[in-house]
Design a protein around this motif. Structure first.
Motif, PDB file in Angstrom:
ATOM      1  N   LEU A  38       0.816  -1.216   0.000  1.00  0.00           N
ATOM      2  CA  LEU A  38       0.000   0.000   0.000  1.00  0.00           C
ATOM      3  C   LEU A  38       0.854   1.272   0.000  1.00  0.00           C
ATOM      4  CD1 LEU A  38      -2.825   1.305   0.236  1.00  0.00           C
ATOM      5  CD2 LEU A  38      -2.557   1.210   2.719  1.00  0.00           C
ATOM      6  N   ASP A  53       1.899   5.934  15.629  1.00  0.00           N
ATOM      7  CA  ASP A  53       0.586   5.303  15.477  1.00  0.00           C
ATOM      8  C   ASP A  53      -0.462   6.390  15.243  1.00  0.00           C
ATOM      9  OD1 ASP A  53      -0.743   2.385  16.579  1.00  0.00           O
ATOM     10  OD2 ASP A  53      -2.061   4.158  16.535  1.00  0.00           O
ATOM     11  N   LEU A  54      -1.251   6.230  14.166  1.00  0.00           N
ATOM     12  CA  LEU A  54      -2.296   7.229  13.892  1.00  0.00           C
ATOM     13  C   LEU A  54      -3.398   7.115  14.956  1.00  0.00           C
ATOM     14  CD1 LEU A  54      -2.648   6.879  10.009  1.00  0.00           C
ATOM     15  CD2 LEU A  54      -1.279   8.499  11.310  1.00  0.00           C
ATOM     16  N   HIS A  60      -7.097   7.163  16.501  1.00  0.00           N
ATOM     17  CA  HIS A  60      -8.500   6.853  16.139  1.00  0.00           C
ATOM     18  C   HIS A  60      -8.654   6.584  14.638  1.00  0.00           C
ATOM     19  CE1 HIS A  60      -9.542   7.838  20.176  1.00  0.00           C
ATOM     20  NE2 HIS A  60      -9.209   9.108  20.069  1.00  0.00           N
ATOM     21  N   PHE A  61      -7.758   5.814  14.134  1.00  0.00           N
ATOM     22  CA  PHE A  61      -7.795   5.536  12.689  1.00  0.00           C
ATOM     23  C   PHE A  61      -9.059   4.750  12.320  1.00  0.00           C
ATOM     24  CE2 PHE A  61      -6.414   2.881   9.019  1.00  0.00           C
ATOM     25  CZ  PHE A  61      -6.313   3.914   8.110  1.00  0.00           C
ATOM     26  N   HIS A  88     -13.065   2.494   3.765  1.00  0.00           N
ATOM     27  CA  HIS A  88     -11.746   1.858   3.776  1.00  0.00           C
ATOM     28  C   HIS A  88     -10.800   2.467   2.740  1.00  0.00           C
ATOM     29  CE1 HIS A  88      -8.999  -1.575   4.281  1.00  0.00           C
ATOM     30  NE2 HIS A  88      -9.627  -1.737   5.437  1.00  0.00           N
ATOM     31  N   GLY A  96      -9.388   5.472   4.101  1.00  0.00           N
ATOM     32  CA  GLY A  96      -8.427   5.036   5.114  1.00  0.00           C
ATOM     33  C   GLY A  96      -7.082   4.674   4.482  1.00  0.00           C
ATOM     34  N   ASP A  97      -7.160   3.975   3.357  1.00  0.00           N
ATOM     35  CA  ASP A  97      -5.917   3.603   2.639  1.00  0.00           C
ATOM     36  C   ASP A  97      -5.162   4.850   2.181  1.00  0.00           C
ATOM     37  OD1 ASP A  97      -6.395   0.973   3.004  1.00  0.00           O
ATOM     38  OD2 ASP A  97      -6.868   0.493   0.915  1.00  0.00           O
ATOM     39  N   LEU A 107      -3.287   6.398   4.951  1.00  0.00           N
ATOM     40  CA  LEU A 107      -2.057   5.658   5.254  1.00  0.00           C
ATOM     41  C   LEU A 107      -0.959   5.996   4.241  1.00  0.00           C
ATOM     42  CD1 LEU A 107      -3.521   2.138   6.158  1.00  0.00           C
ATOM     43  CD2 LEU A 107      -2.388   3.748   7.702  1.00  0.00           C
ATOM     44  N   ARG A 146       6.201   0.066   7.742  1.00  0.00           N
ATOM     45  CA  ARG A 146       4.847  -0.033   8.282  1.00  0.00           C
ATOM     46  C   ARG A 146       4.708  -1.460   8.809  1.00  0.00           C
ATOM     47  NH1 ARG A 146      -0.407  -1.002   4.854  1.00  0.00           N
ATOM     48  NH2 ARG A 146      -1.999  -0.894   6.485  1.00  0.00           N
ATOM     49  N   GLY A 184      -1.494  -2.335   9.928  1.00  0.00           N
ATOM     50  CA  GLY A 184      -2.503  -1.376  10.358  1.00  0.00           C
ATOM     51  C   GLY A 184      -2.024   0.057  10.191  1.00  0.00           C
ATOM     52  N   LYS A 214      -0.520   8.061  23.950  1.00  0.00           N
ATOM     53  CA  LYS A 214      -1.969   7.856  23.742  1.00  0.00           C
ATOM     54  C   LYS A 214      -2.705   8.160  25.052  1.00  0.00           C
ATOM     55  CE  LYS A 214      -2.131   5.558  19.557  1.00  0.00           C
ATOM     56  NZ  LYS A 214      -2.947   5.861  18.420  1.00  0.00           N
TER      57      LYS A 214
HETATM   58  N1  LIG Z   1      -7.984   1.454   5.467  1.00  0.00           N
HETATM   59  C1  LIG Z   1      -7.217   0.559   6.103  1.00  0.00           C
HETATM   60  N2  LIG Z   1      -7.468   0.261   7.384  1.00  0.00           N
HETATM   61  C2  LIG Z   1      -6.686  -0.619   8.032  1.00  0.00           C
HETATM   62  C3  LIG Z   1      -5.606  -1.236   7.405  1.00  0.00           C
HETATM   63  N3  LIG Z   1      -5.006  -2.067   8.302  1.00  0.00           N
HETATM   64  C4  LIG Z   1      -5.697  -1.951   9.444  1.00  0.00           C
HETATM   65  N4  LIG Z   1      -6.716  -1.072   9.310  1.00  0.00           N
HETATM   66  C5  LIG Z   1      -7.713  -0.636  10.292  1.00  0.00           C
HETATM   67  O1  LIG Z   1      -7.067   0.177  11.244  1.00  0.00           O
HETATM   68  C6  LIG Z   1      -7.910   0.232  12.396  1.00  0.00           C
HETATM   69  C7  LIG Z   1      -7.046   0.236  13.637  1.00  0.00           C
HETATM   70  O2  LIG Z   1      -7.885   0.445  14.717  1.00  0.00           O
HETATM   71  P1  LIG Z   1      -7.410   0.445  16.225  1.00  0.00           P
HETATM   72  O3  LIG Z   1      -6.321  -0.593  16.404  1.00  0.00           O
HETATM   73  O4  LIG Z   1      -8.626   0.327  17.064  1.00  0.00           O
HETATM   74  O5  LIG Z   1      -6.696   1.816  16.459  1.00  0.00           O
HETATM   75  P2  LIG Z   1      -7.225   3.311  16.365  1.00  0.00           P
HETATM   76  O6  LIG Z   1      -8.646   3.402  15.902  1.00  0.00           O
HETATM   77  O7  LIG Z   1      -6.232   4.091  15.555  1.00  0.00           O
HETATM   78  O8  LIG Z   1      -7.164   3.784  17.842  1.00  0.00           O
HETATM   79  P3  LIG Z   1      -5.905   4.251  18.668  1.00  0.00           P
HETATM   80  O9  LIG Z   1      -4.679   3.586  18.075  1.00  0.00           O
HETATM   81  O10 LIG Z   1      -6.173   3.813  20.069  1.00  0.00           O
HETATM   82  O11 LIG Z   1      -5.818   5.744  18.540  1.00  0.00           O
HETATM   83  C8  LIG Z   1      -8.836  -0.993  12.340  1.00  0.00           C
HETATM   84  O12 LIG Z   1     -10.147  -0.532  12.107  1.00  0.00           O
HETATM   85  C9  LIG Z   1      -8.334  -1.745  11.105  1.00  0.00           C
HETATM   86  O13 LIG Z   1      -9.390  -2.359  10.411  1.00  0.00           O
HETATM   87  C10 LIG Z   1      -5.341  -0.922   6.024  1.00  0.00           C
HETATM   88  O14 LIG Z   1      -4.421  -1.409   5.381  1.00  0.00           O
HETATM   89  N5  LIG Z   1      -6.170  -0.016   5.410  1.00  0.00           N
END
Ligand SMILES: Nc1nc2c(ncn2[C@@H]2O[C@H](COP(=O)(O)OP(=O)(O)OP(=O)(O)O)[C@@H](O)[C@H]2O)c(=O)[nH]1
Length: 356
Positions: free
Chosen positions: A205, A238-239, A241-242, A251, A254-255, A258, A277, A280, A345
């Motif tokens: 990605l 670490d991002l 509340h991703f 999604h 979201g990509d 990233l 990376r 996640g 965090k």
């Molecule tokens: N779009 C996208 N999402 C991903 C990927 N890999 C993981 N995720 C999502 O990243 C999210 C990570 O969520 P959490 O681990 O709860 O972390 P967060 O929401 O950033 O919360 P905190 O880290 O506590 O701030 C999950 O919803 C995964 O589905 C990816 O390659 N692409």
């Protein structure tokens, strides 16, 4: 940065270096062979015209066309090294071999010679396309058959020794093209191997290193730091509340976040830094030669740039950093940086915390 997409540039450099080395080693003798072959082949054509004046047109067309084709091919092979040269060579040899096979039927004197030369060239030309490389080897062996047939024909009445020299010149030209073809093949293999290695080490990605690529390179950097007594700092990013970005915007967005985050991180780093990376929304960075103060400044810059790059979705980043104590393992160092990030965090996110 040692991270991707730099490896592509490295692969290209190495590939160019390999080609230059190959050409420097073999180019000269093979080029001489090609030129000698073409000259002899044309000279024989002049002799043929002198003997059979009425066939001057077809002879000139056949011999001149073949010689020009070979020279053009050699020039193109120089210009478009590798695959383009390979396919051109295969097409040309295939065409020429078919012509020789057809001539065998019309040639009262040297039909054995024509048939063998044509068939062996056909095998050589299309051998590389065959899934089994043994056929290619068989084709190369078959190429030796025309000179053998010449020896046999020399003992028989019919064509003069000049005819055999002419045919030998064809073999010389083909030897040059074989060299080019094999070069194209090996380069293609080499490029494929490099590409597979690169893909295995990088994240599809974002283009930065993945977990597999990170481990070995991070260990290497630690070895260098150990030997040179340079400091080394590790960042765990670490991002925040991703998950909400995915939930709210989808999604695909979201990509994109990233990708932009990876780009923002890379653009902040120096050539010698490492970024990966881990999965996640987690990134790790290694800063060789950096003091803790410098690393904090870099981490702050990354935090701001990642947020700026993703202003539309209002995302923030938390980071933890740990200076290597020169004794601990990579895993332990990462663990300390990770704990510092978790601390960031807990303290409300969107900040960088240094481990004790
Ligand atoms: N779009 C996208 N999402 C991903 C990927 N890999 C993981 N995720 C999502 O990243 C999210 C990570 O969520 P959490 O681990 O709860 O972390 P967060 O929401 O950033 O919360 P905190 O880290 O506590 O701030 C999950 O919803 C995964 O589905 C990816 O390659 N692409």
């Amino acid at each position: 940065m040692t991270a991707s997409p730099k490896p592509e540039a490295v692969a290209r450099d190495e590939y160019e270096g390999l080609v230059t080395e190959l050409v420097a080693t073999y180019e000269r003798p093979y080029r001489a062979l090609l030129l000698a072959g073409v000259v002899i082949f044309l000279a024989f054509g002049l002799r043929e015209i002198a003997i059979y004046g009425d066939r001057a047109g077809p002879v000139l067309l056949m011999r001149g066309g073949f010689a020009a084709g070979l020279l053009l091919l050699a020039l193109l092979a120089r210009r478009f090294r590798g695959e383009a040269a390979l396919w051109l060579g295969v097409a040309y040899l295939g065409l020429f071999a078919t012509g020789i096979c057809a001539t065998a039927a019309l040639s009262p004197n040297g039909w054995v010679m024509h048939a063998l030369a044509g068939l062996s060239m056909l095998v050589v030309a299309f051998g590389p396309l065959w899934p089994r490389p043994r056929l290619f080897v068989a084709g190369t062996v078959a190429l030796l058959l025309p000179p053998l047939a010449m020896l046999w024909l020399i003992a028989a009445p019919g064509p003069t020794w000049l005819d055999y020299v002419s045919y030998l010149s064809v073999a010389a030209c083909v030897a040059y093209l074989l060299f080019r073809l094999s070069q194209g093949l090996s380069i293609r293999d080499y490029r494929l191997r490099r590409e597979l290695l690169r893909r295995a080490d990088s994240d599809a990605l974002t283009g930065v290193l993945n977990r597999a690529g990170w481990g070995s390179r991070a260990e290497q950097l630690m070895d260098v730091a150990r030997q040179s007594a340079l400091p080394l700092v590790m960042l765990y990013l670490d991002l925040d509340h991703f998950k909400q970005v995915n939930d709210r915007y989808g999604h695909a967005t979201g990509d994109e976040v990233l990708e932009r985050a990876a780009l923002a991180i890379r653009s902040t780093l120096r050539e010698q830094d490492l970024v990966a990376r881990l999965g996640g929304e987690e990134f790790v960075v290694m800063l060789p030669g950096a003091s803790i103060e410098q690393a904090l400044a870099v981490a702050e810059r990354i935090r701001l740039r990642v947020s700026e790059a993703n202003a539309a979705v209002r995302i923030t980043l938390s980071g933890g950093l740990a200076a290597w104590d020169r004794v601990e393992s990579l895993d332990d160092l990462m663990h300390r940086a990770d704990l510092a990030m978790i601390e960031a965090k807990r303290a409300g996110r969107n900040r960088v915390v240094a481990a004790d």
